[in-house]
Design an enzyme around this catalytic site. Structure first.
Site, PDB file in Angstrom:
ATOM      1  N   THR A   1      -7.036   9.989  -4.836  1.00 47.09           N
ATOM      2  CA  THR A   1      -6.890   9.896  -3.384  1.00 47.09           C
ATOM      3  C   THR A   1      -6.116  11.084  -2.831  1.00 47.09           C
ATOM      4  O   THR A   1      -6.447  11.636  -1.769  1.00 47.09           O
ATOM      5  CB  THR A   1      -6.170   8.586  -3.003  1.00 47.09           C
ATOM      6  OG1 THR A   1      -6.932   7.482  -3.500  1.00 47.09           O
ATOM      7  CG2 THR A   1      -6.024   8.453  -1.502  1.00 47.09           C
TER       8      THR A   1
ATOM      9  N   GLU B   1       0.818  -1.210   0.000  1.00 42.12           N
ATOM     10  CA  GLU B   1       0.000   0.000   0.000  1.00 42.12           C
ATOM     11  C   GLU B   1       0.853   1.262   0.000  1.00 42.12           C
ATOM     12  O   GLU B   1       0.488   2.267  -0.612  1.00 42.12           O
ATOM     13  CB  GLU B   1      -0.914   0.020   1.238  1.00 42.12           C
ATOM     14  CG  GLU B   1      -2.202  -0.751   1.100  1.00 42.12           C
ATOM     15  CD  GLU B   1      -3.220  -0.022   0.235  1.00 42.12           C
ATOM     16  OE1 GLU B   1      -4.174   0.539   0.764  1.00 42.12           O
ATOM     17  OE2 GLU B   1      -3.039  -0.018  -1.004  1.00 42.12           O
TER      18      GLU B   1
END
Length: 310
Positions: free
Chosen positions: A184, A131
């Protein structure tokens, strides 16, 4: 031990309304699939990626699945050779934990392929490193539920403290993915750096109420706790028609509705599959009315996490 393995890892809904960066849950669909195959020469190589329209790199040091597998092997000091095929079965940049699902599928698969030297919880730090490559932060609110299944609370990052929350048997998720893009980075940059104490107290109460509702199977408590007074009011402006979609979901019988991750996907929770389908239909009608295409996914909460596929 096998020489090859195919694994599915599920998409996730992070934040879950009031639980910004600390709550997430896994769904049964969509998700990502990986195939890992042992090879004679050491090193991790991504040989094929499908479903990404050419957007993802095959560089194993820059791709979430490659990094997760490499960190796992390095930690165990195993000089193995692994070829990876990644099948993206969900939209990128959807707010459904696409990068997390890839990382989880990879690290779960390599652990199985090598005889399960670690337990499932011990795989979490390696998935989190995947991630980090994808979004610059090793956050766990997508990877933890994808790996462990169900609802997950991230109580702390230092030290890492992750708790799986019991889930009511008849809780269903409706997710609608509008065909618009929300970065994001943009969704984080617009957030306020300071919040009023009054809003913080309200949010804390809702997080506690949501967790209590899940543990008590109190659907009404779940519904009235799914209120975000801090993040959603700001991020909603990035998603066309959000307020109307949310109202349509609630009017159709959803317990609550909110933004999945940083968006643009929107999720709702319901007490039956029938209501979940009705909620999805009404949400989609709103987006159709403003000429935005969408995909709808209906599922129970996925309590098992990754699966080995035949």
């Amino acid at each position: 031990m096998k020489d090859s393995i195919k694994v599915f890892a599920p998409a996730t809904v992070a934040n879950v309304a009031c639980g910004f960066d600390v709550l997430g849950f896994a769904v049964e669909n969509p998700g990502d699939e990986v195939v890992l195959t042992k090879k004679s020469t050491p090193g991790v190589k991504i040989t094929t990626i499908t479903g990404d329209e050419g957007r993802l790199t095959k560089d194993a040091d820059k791709n979430t699945v490659g990094v997760a597998v490499s960190r796992f092997l390095k930690h165990l000091q195993i000089d193995a050779g692994i070829d990876i095929t990644l099948h993206k079965k969900m939209p990128l940049g959807s707010g459904l934990g696409s990068s997390a699902a890839s990382a989880v599928a990879g690290v779960f698969a390599v652990n199985q392929l090598l005889g399960m030297p670690l337990n499932q919880q011990e795989l979490l730090p390696f998935a989190m490193e995947g991630e980090r490559i994808a979004c610059g932060s090793a956050h766990a609110d997508n990877v933890a539920p994808s790996l462990l299944g169900g609802f997950v609370l991230i109580r702390s990052y230092d030290p890492l403290d992750v708790i799986k929350i019991p889930t009511p048997a008849n809780l269903y998720s409706t997710i609608i993915h509008p065909q618009v893009e929300v970065q994001t980075k943009d969704a984080r940059e617009i957030l306020k750096k300071q919040i009023p104490l009054r809003d913080a107290v309200t949010q804390w109460g809702n997080v506690g109420g949501l967790i209590a509702g899940l543990m008590l199977s109190d659907y009404q408590l779940i519904g009235r706790s799914m209120k975000d007074v801090i993040v959603e009011p700001i991020r909603a402006i990035l998603i066309p028609g959000f307020e109307d979609v949310k109202q349509a979901a609630l009017s159709a019988g959803a317990l609550g509705c909110g933004i999945s991750g940083s968006g643009p996907s929107i999720f709702a929770l319901s007490t039956s599959e029938e209501i979940a389908h009705k909620v999805g239909s009404e949400m989609q009608k709103v987006l159709n009315s403003i000429q935005i295409g969408s995909e709808v996914y209906i599922s129970k909460i996925n309590n098992s996490g990754p699966q080995i596929l035949d």
